[in-house]
Design an enzyme around this catalytic site. Sequence first.
Site, PDB file in Angstrom:
ATOM      1  N   LYS A  67      -4.166   3.629  -2.629  1.00  0.00           N
ATOM      2  CA  LYS A  67      -4.970   4.544  -3.441  1.00  0.00           C
ATOM      3  C   LYS A  67      -4.301   4.845  -4.769  1.00  0.00           C
ATOM      4  O   LYS A  67      -3.100   5.062  -4.837  1.00  0.00           O
ATOM      5  CB  LYS A  67      -5.124   5.878  -2.686  1.00  0.00           C
ATOM      6  CG  LYS A  67      -6.387   5.977  -1.882  1.00  0.00           C
ATOM      7  CD  LYS A  67      -6.549   7.377  -1.338  1.00  0.00           C
ATOM      8  CE  LYS A  67      -6.560   7.346   0.170  1.00  0.00           C
ATOM      9  NZ  LYS A  67      -6.692   8.668   0.771  1.00  0.00           N
TER      10      LYS A  67
ATOM     11  N   MET B  89       0.243  13.564   8.198  1.00  0.00           N
ATOM     12  CA  MET B  89      -1.067  13.786   7.569  1.00  0.00           C
ATOM     13  C   MET B  89      -1.678  15.083   8.084  1.00  0.00           C
ATOM     14  O   MET B  89      -2.878  15.160   8.340  1.00  0.00           O
ATOM     15  CB  MET B  89      -2.010  12.604   7.876  1.00  0.00           C
ATOM     16  CG  MET B  89      -1.497  11.292   7.300  1.00  0.00           C
ATOM     17  SD  MET B  89      -2.281   9.796   8.032  1.00  0.00           S
ATOM     18  CE  MET B  89      -1.111   9.374   9.355  1.00  0.00           C
TER      19      MET B  89
ATOM     20  N   ASP C 270       0.836  -1.197   0.000  1.00  0.00           N
ATOM     21  CA  ASP C 270       0.000   0.000   0.000  1.00  0.00           C
ATOM     22  C   ASP C 270       0.867   1.241   0.000  1.00  0.00           C
ATOM     23  O   ASP C 270       2.061   1.172   0.195  1.00  0.00           O
ATOM     24  CB  ASP C 270      -0.961   0.013   1.191  1.00  0.00           C
ATOM     25  CG  ASP C 270      -0.303   0.291   2.515  1.00  0.00           C
ATOM     26  OD1 ASP C 270      -1.015   0.487   3.495  1.00  0.00           O
ATOM     27  OD2 ASP C 270       0.951   0.301   2.590  1.00  0.00           O
TER      28      ASP C 270
END
Lengths: 248, 248
Positions: free
Chosen positions: B63, B170, B35
Amino acid sequence: GTGLVQLVGAGPGELGLLTVRGLRAIEAAEVIVADRLGARAVLDQLETERGRPLDAEIVDVGKHPGHHAVPQEGIIALLVELGRAGRRVVRLKGGDPYVFGRGGEELAACRAAGVDVEVVPGITSAISVPAVAGIPLTHRGLATAFTVATGHDQIAELGGGRDHTVVLLMGVGTLANSATTLARGERGAGCPVAIVEDGYGAGQRVTIGTLGTIAAQAARRGVRSPAVVVVGDVVRLSPYAPAELAVD
Amino acid sequence: GTGLVQLVGAGPGELGLLTVRGLRAIEAAEVIVADRLGARAVLDQLETERGRPLDAEIVDVGKHPGHHAVPQEGIIALLVELGRAGRRVVRLKGGDPYVFGRGGEELAACRAAGVDVEVVPGITSAISVPAVAGIPLTHRGLATAFTVATGHDQIAELGGGRDHTVVLLMGVGTLANSATTLARGERGAGCPVAIVEDGYGAGQRVTIGTLGTIAAQAARRGVRSPAVVVVGDVVRLSPYAPAELAVD
């Protein structure tokens, strides 16, 4: 020729947790300036795996029983001298050079002396030693932040509850004080605590209790440095956690 | 045969910062469940360096532009299914599996399903991305502790001054809020801040300001995720720091 000093993080003392770039730097080095148990252990494992000594000259600047470590000023002077002499040098440090490793000081000194210098990150003990005891520093529903500090410093002003993990490096000597201070806040005396002694070493041992009990447990079991202390609900995930603390 | 799932930390996205054990696990795997940008980048670099594809089947669960990531429950179900089928599986995760990597959940699920599972730590972006911008998280005289959190969570209750480094992962979307909150405390609006975008990637860029200025700077420069935000006096050590913030 122009020298190069590479400040390499050796990780927690297991060859497999050295980085690929760190391994290549060690294999290409002319001189390795090694400190701490973790760094020396990695070199020993590498020589065993190769079946022959490394090409580099190894200068051991760490503490030995009965000997003092080379002071930081002496290490810096040595790195600068070797770099100016055109040598390819690895400065091998336990964990990560930038986490309580004084790498920033060595980098600045080399740069000020006109010696080429670079940092190769390593696996910090602050994260990997809890991991070897099955403790993640964050976990959904249990912890969403973590703080790393040494001993008692800056514990008093640290906020947060059991979902804010605290990792203490070099914290054995001040454990009783730190536990009392942390228990006064939102975490409370029932907050889980783990001590991982000699992570990845022959003497690895995990002791688990709470902020209210851990100092007495540590005294009873004769807990010694090097050790990493972890405080927070993530400790409950460890397979070493007693049934009354464990996550079902 | 019995399967094995290895939760491997890929580090920040540079092959050289993968661990030796992580590399060996990838080379021995039958299936790699990868990922995030960091993990995929490491596989690409490894295949380029080898000059041929890896033997393993690669399942990309991260993603993509125009595609959603596979949800966490789907990843866990896949790992358990592969492990039960006797496959040798590497679950390759950006950074470290135990630092906001949800490794603890995947480990628990495999274990509950009777699948052998282990964690191979990786270099967390929380430490290595600041490092690539020349910022140590601790430094004698400048910082003696650090906290890692995501976005705005748990910032409000966080004590400490400029000598207690804060790393936000993040944190781009909530930057303005986080900076305002942190500036209210002991750190003050003049506290140095760095944003490192796409650390170790092609788009790596460093933006340095203060808690009072950083949100406007980020908006002006169009700062985007992935990015690591560092708050504290250690930012002054970066070669990217403007003269008025730099350590002499």
